[in-house]
Design an enzyme around this catalytic site. Sequence first.
Site, PDB file in Angstrom:
ATOM      1  N   SER A 180      -6.164  86.316  90.081  1.00  0.00           N
ATOM      2  CA  SER A 180      -5.795  87.104  88.901  1.00  0.00           C
ATOM      3  C   SER A 180      -6.672  88.329  88.640  1.00  0.00           C
ATOM      4  CB  SER A 180      -5.786  86.214  87.658  1.00  0.00           C
ATOM      5  OG  SER A 180      -4.664  85.366  87.684  1.00  0.00           O
TER       6      SER A 180
ATOM      7  N   LYS B 207      -4.860  91.573  88.863  1.00  0.00           N
ATOM      8  CA  LYS B 207      -3.993  92.049  87.779  1.00  0.00           C
ATOM      9  C   LYS B 207      -4.482  93.363  87.182  1.00  0.00           C
ATOM     10  CE  LYS B 207      -2.447  87.382  86.623  1.00  0.00           C
ATOM     11  NZ  LYS B 207      -2.599  86.217  85.747  1.00  0.00           N
TER      12      LYS B 207
ATOM     13  N   TYR C  26       3.387  90.192  94.029  1.00  0.00           N
ATOM     14  CA  TYR C  26       2.385  89.459  93.237  1.00  0.00           C
ATOM     15  C   TYR C  26       1.607  88.475  94.113  1.00  0.00           C
ATOM     16  CZ  TYR C  26       0.641  86.174  89.691  1.00  0.00           C
ATOM     17  OH  TYR C  26      -0.144  85.347  88.921  1.00  0.00           O
TER      18      TYR C  26
ATOM     19  N   TYR D 107      -8.297  84.867  79.800  1.00  0.00           N
ATOM     20  CA  TYR D 107      -7.259  83.965  79.294  1.00  0.00           C
ATOM     21  C   TYR D 107      -7.546  83.544  77.855  1.00  0.00           C
ATOM     22  CZ  TYR D 107      -6.236  83.955  84.269  1.00  0.00           C
ATOM     23  OH  TYR D 107      -5.959  84.339  85.553  1.00  0.00           O
TER      24      TYR D 107
ATOM     25  N   VAL E 199      -8.504  82.314  89.379  1.00  0.00           N
ATOM     26  CA  VAL E 199      -8.683  80.884  89.605  1.00  0.00           C
ATOM     27  C   VAL E 199      -9.418  80.576  90.911  1.00  0.00           C
ATOM     28  CG1 VAL E 199      -6.734  80.180  88.184  1.00  0.00           C
ATOM     29  CG2 VAL E 199      -6.387  80.634  90.630  1.00  0.00           C
TER      30      VAL E 199
END
Length: 315
Positions: free
Chosen positions: A64, A67, A192, A244, A262
Site C-alpha cells: 500500500s 498508493k 493495482y 489506516y 502490509v
Amino acid sequence: MAQLSNQLLEQIVEDSLPYASDGEVRPVIPMYDDTKKDVLGVTVWTGEEYFHAGRTDLYVPMQSTAKIVTLMLALNDFGKKRVFDMVGMEPMGDFFNSIGQLERHQTEKPFNPMINAGAIATAALIKGGCVEERFERFMEFIRQITGNPDLVMSEEIYEAEKSNGARNRALAYFMQSTGAMIMPPEEALDLYFRTNAVMMCTEDFARVGHFMANEGRDPETNIRLISPEHLRTVKSIMLTSGMYNSSGQFAVEAGFPLKSGVSGAIIGAVPGRMGIGVIGPAIDAKGNSTAGGALVKSLSNELDLNMFGVIEHEL
C-alpha cells in the site's frame, strides 16, 4: 533534542524490535514466514547524508505504500477536481479492505485514496493506452523519484496478489455498479496488483519520503515533478489516512505524513528535513508494522520531528 546518527538509529531499532512480538507476518506474501517476524530496518535520507540501522538489505513489496505514487500520477494526469470526483478525501474508521463502507454510508465513491477501494479507483485514472503502458509510467516515475533505475516488479508476488485478490475484486466490481470506475475492473485491478508487487528496500522508501519532503523535486536535477498543490494534497491525505485507522494516533504521536503497507513498510516525509524508510514485516490487525510504528514514534520524539511544534519540557 538528540543528534541524528547511525548510533541513535541503532538504539531506536533495538528499543523498538520487541514490539514485533505484538504483530504477525502476512503469510500470503510469498517471501514471508516467521523468520521475517523479528526483522526491523530503517534508513533516513536528509538529502545530503544517509543514516542506516538494522536490516536494510531486505527488499519487500511496496504493497500500500504504492498508493501515494499512484495518487501523485493521477493528480498529475487529471488534476485535483477530477481525481476527487472519483474518490473522497476523508478518513475512515473501517479496515483498509472494507467493502461495507461503500454500501453502508450510501456513497458512490471510496472515502480516500489510501484504502484499497480508493487506490483501485485512483489507479484507473493513470493515463495510458493499456495496463502495460500505465504500469510502465508508474515504474518510470518511481525509478525517477527514488533515483534507482533498477527497481522491478516481482512476478511471484504479482501472481500471489492476483490469486488472493477476491476481496479487491469485490471492491472493484461493486464500484463499477455505482459508477465509481472509469475502466473495466480487471484492468484497474491488474495495475493495482502490479504496483503492489514492486520491490524496494529501506533506502528506496526513504528516497520516496525525501522526494515528498523536498517539495517534489527530482533527486538528480532538482526539477519539480509534481505541483506544490498536488504534493500538499498527497501529504495531507497521508497524515489523515496513511496509517489506516491508526492515522489519528500517528498524527498525534509522530506528527508528519506517513504511509504504511502490509509488507511492514513505512514511508515517512518530514517536510523540509528528511525522508524515512522502515521495514518491519510483523504487522498489527490494522495493517501497520508494530515495531516500525514504534520506531517512527520514537524517532519523532528523539529528533523533535512533529511538524505541529516541539513540546517544551519543564526544567
